[in-house]
Every structure is written in structure tokens, then in C-alpha cells.
Scaffold this motif. Structure first.
Motif, mmCIF file in Angstrom:
data_model
loop_
_atom_site.group_PDB
_atom_site.id
_atom_site.type_symbol
_atom_site.label_atom_id
_atom_site.label_comp_id
_atom_site.label_asym_id
_atom_site.label_seq_id
_atom_site.Cartn_x
_atom_site.Cartn_y
_atom_site.Cartn_z
ATOM 1 N N SER A 253 0.840 -1.187 0.000
ATOM 2 C CA SER A 253 0.000 0.000 0.000
ATOM 3 C C SER A 253 0.881 1.244 0.000
ATOM 4 O O SER A 253 2.050 1.198 0.428
ATOM 5 N N PHE A 254 0.324 2.356 -0.462
ATOM 6 C CA PHE A 254 1.069 3.614 -0.458
ATOM 7 C C PHE A 254 1.520 3.955 0.964
ATOM 8 O O PHE A 254 2.649 4.400 1.184
ATOM 9 N N GLU A 255 0.628 3.718 1.939
ATOM 10 C CA GLU A 255 0.948 4.016 3.341
ATOM 11 C C GLU A 255 2.194 3.270 3.792
ATOM 12 O O GLU A 255 3.082 3.829 4.428
ATOM 13 N N ASN A 256 2.263 1.970 3.473
ATOM 14 C CA ASN A 256 3.420 1.201 3.917
ATOM 15 C C ASN A 256 4.669 1.566 3.112
ATOM 16 O O ASN A 256 5.782 1.481 3.616
ATOM 17 N N MET A 257 4.461 1.977 1.866
ATOM 18 C CA MET A 257 5.624 2.384 1.070
ATOM 19 C C MET A 257 6.268 3.650 1.649
ATOM 20 O O MET A 257 7.469 3.864 1.505
#
Ligand code: AMP
Length: 309
Positions: A253-257
């Protein structure tokens, strides 16, 4: 299997205003794999060296937990050699010597037991070499590609073809401008995201990294250090940390990236503190945890916008 990396393993010779390194272990692949190992991620390095490459360097990579079964030792050849000199501001450098040697006719072979990796990290090499590795693996969850202006000047069409196939492109600000023909990095990102990758990282050296996806932007600063000793390999360490963190957490996910970007910047901040891989080789998990806390503190603030306005 977690992370397959293809990248150079080299002898580097670095001149900075603080001194000269002599011939030391370097190479983009070396920095990437060391960063991955520091995160405890199972990884293999696909590369080539000459018969002059010392056994102690191979032993060092193994000791750090890197699978070196993908490193070919080419008989009758010398190891890739790169010599660079940094200017006084440490932000710019001149390449003084590039001797491709064994890297010249490099035909990478991904070991059979590594054909199904979680993440594939294509380090800075000729785009056709990157493409051949891409063709040897089965649908990795994520493919990260690092490249440089040199390939934009000399292998433009091949580069565009391989860029089309990857999920994440990592380049510096000047390269983003060259690739897109746009000066504004925001416009450059918009244009590059139309070329294939879903995610774009623009590395800005001592000014951190920008991360783009659709209409979202995230920024990580670089840690302001009292002394930057040798920036060589910082970008590769960053990319290795980014790719390995995602291989470890398996959350794309963008958040984890965003977390992966911070981990990359934190690891890169060690690399610049000594010549070559010297600092990265001695970093502990505790050192890394401390550094990530410093990153959090560096840009965290508590202003409550609603109350203020
Ligand atoms: P960076 O500081 O991130 O640009 O990476 C520096 C590393 O890239 C050095 O350790 C060099 O050995 C390696 N390198 C320099 N030029 C090349 C090249 N043309 N192909 C592959 N690796 C290279």
C-alpha cells in the motif's frame, strides 16, 4: 524467497576533500544487498566479478547473510572498477575512471531456486541486462528499477521499454528532468507515471526523497549530519532498504511504502558517514532503531490546524 537484486559488485576508488579511499569494495549491488541483509531479509545478489576479486570480500558478503550463488567469477577478467572525485560541497562528483571489465559482457543468471521472489530490485545497469533479469523471474509482487542519466544518453529506447514493465522507478532529480523533459519535479513525476511505473521515487541526495503515486506525494528528509564523509552508494543503500522493507512486510500500500522510504533514508544516512561500505558493515539493529526515531522527531509536529485557524 524474498529479494533478488541485480547490480554491480566493484572496486571503487574515491577521492573526497577528507581523503582518498584507495581500492575498496563497492558497487551498487553490494550496497543494495547489504542494506537488505541489515533488515534481516533473505536475499540473493546476481552479479559478476573478475578473478582478481578477493575471497575475503566474498566471505564478507556471505557473513552479512547475502546469498552469493548469483555472483559469477569470470576467468581471465578483472572486476569492474570505478573511480570518482567529490567536490567541496560533497553534492557533486566527477567520474574519473569507469573500467567495465567483467561487467562488459555481463549475462546475469538468476539461480533456479530464486526464480520466484517477492521483490525484484534492478540496480543501475544497462537496461537490456535489467530486462533479461526481469524475464528470468516469475511475477514478483514488486519490481524496483534504479537507473541513471548515462543510460538515458546511450540506451534511450531500451530504457523506456524496461521502465514500462516495472512498478517503482528510482532516479535523482536531474534524471527525472531529463527523462520527462519537464523542469518542475511535479510535472516530471506526472509525465513519468504515464510511462509505466505506478510509483516514482525522486532521490534528492542531502535533501531527502520525494515519492509519487497517482495524485499523492510523500516526502522524507535526509538526516542533517554533522559530517558527510563519502556519499558513494547512498542512493543504492536507499533503494535496497526500500525494496527489502517491502519484501519483509509484504504490504504494497502507499501508506506502507512511505515507511519503506523512511527506512531507505535512514539506512542511506549511515552509508555517507564513512568510505564505501565501512559504516553499513558495522551498523546494528539498535543503531537503525535509534536513527529511525531521529527521523520521526525531525519532521513530526503537533500543531492543531483547526484550533489555530
Ligand atoms: P551511487 O553513489 O548511488 O551513484 O552508486 C555508486 C556505486 O555505483 C559505486 O559503488 C560504483 O561502483 C557503482 N557504479 C558506478 N558507475 C557504474 C556503472 N556504469 N554501472 C554499474 N555500477 C556503477
Amino acid at each position: 524467497m524474498s529479494l533478488v537484486t541485480v547490480g554491480s559488485v566493484a572496486f571503487d576508488e574515491i577521492i573526497t576533500p577528507f581523503g582518498e579511499s584507495g581500492k575498496i569494495l563497492g558497487g551498487a549491488g553490494t550496497f543494495i544487498s547489504l542494506a537488505a541483509s541489515l533488515l534481516g531479509v533473505e536475499n540473493v545478489l546476481v552479479s559478476v566479478v573478475g578473478e582478481d576479486f578477493p575471497q575475503k570480500n566474498l566471505d564478507f558478503l556471505v557473513e552479512k547473510g547475502i546469498d552469493i550463488s548469483g555472483i559469477e567469477i569470470k576467468e581471465g577478467e578483472k572486476t569492474f572498477f570505478w573511480k570518482g572525485q567529490y567536490h567541496n560541497d560533497m553534492n557533486s562528483r566527477d567520474t574519473l575512471i569507469t573500467e567495465l571489465n567483467a561487467l562488459g559482457g555481463f549475462q546475469p543468471k538468476v539461480p533456479a531456486n530464486w526464480r520466484n521472489p517477492e521483490v525484484l530490485m534492478l540496480g543501475n545497469l544497462h537496461p537490456l541486462v535489467q530486462d533479461s533479469v526481469l524475464n528470468q523471474v516469475e511475477k514478483p509482487r514488486l519490481v524496483v528499477l534504479d537507473t541513471m542519466n548515462f543510460w538515458m544518453d546511450s540506451a534511450w529506447d531500451d530504457l523506456l521499454k524496461v521502465i514500462k514493465k516495472v512498478s517503482v522507478l528510482a532516479i535523482n532529480d536531474e534524471e527525472a528532468r531529463q527523462l520527462s523533459g519537464e523542469y518542475s519535479l511535479r510535472k516530471a513525476a506526472k509525465a513519468i507515471l504515464k510511462m509505466g511505473p505506478q510509483f516514482l521515487i525522486i532521490k534528492k541526495g542531502e535533501h531527502g526523497a520525494l515519492f509519487f503515486h497517482e495524485d499523492e506525494i510523500f516526502f522524507s528528509p535526509a538526516l542533517p549530519l554533522e559530517e558527510v564523509f563519502d556519499p558513494t552508494g547512498a542512493g543504492d543503500t536507499f533503494a535496497g532498504g526500500f525494496a527489502a522493507y517491502l519484501a519483509k512486510t509484504k504490504d504494497y500500500s502507499f501508506e506502507n511504502m512511505k515507511n519503506a522510504i523512511i527506512i531507505g533514508c535512514a539506512l542511506a544516512s549511515f552509508t555517507v558517514e564513512k568510505f564505501g561500505v565501512e559504516k553499513l558493515a558495522s551498523v546494528t539493529k539498535e543503531n537503525l532503531a535509534e536513527r529511525i526515531k531521529k527521523f520521526k522527531k525531525l519532521s513530526h509536529f503537533n500543531l492543531n490546524v483547526e484550533n489555530f485557524i
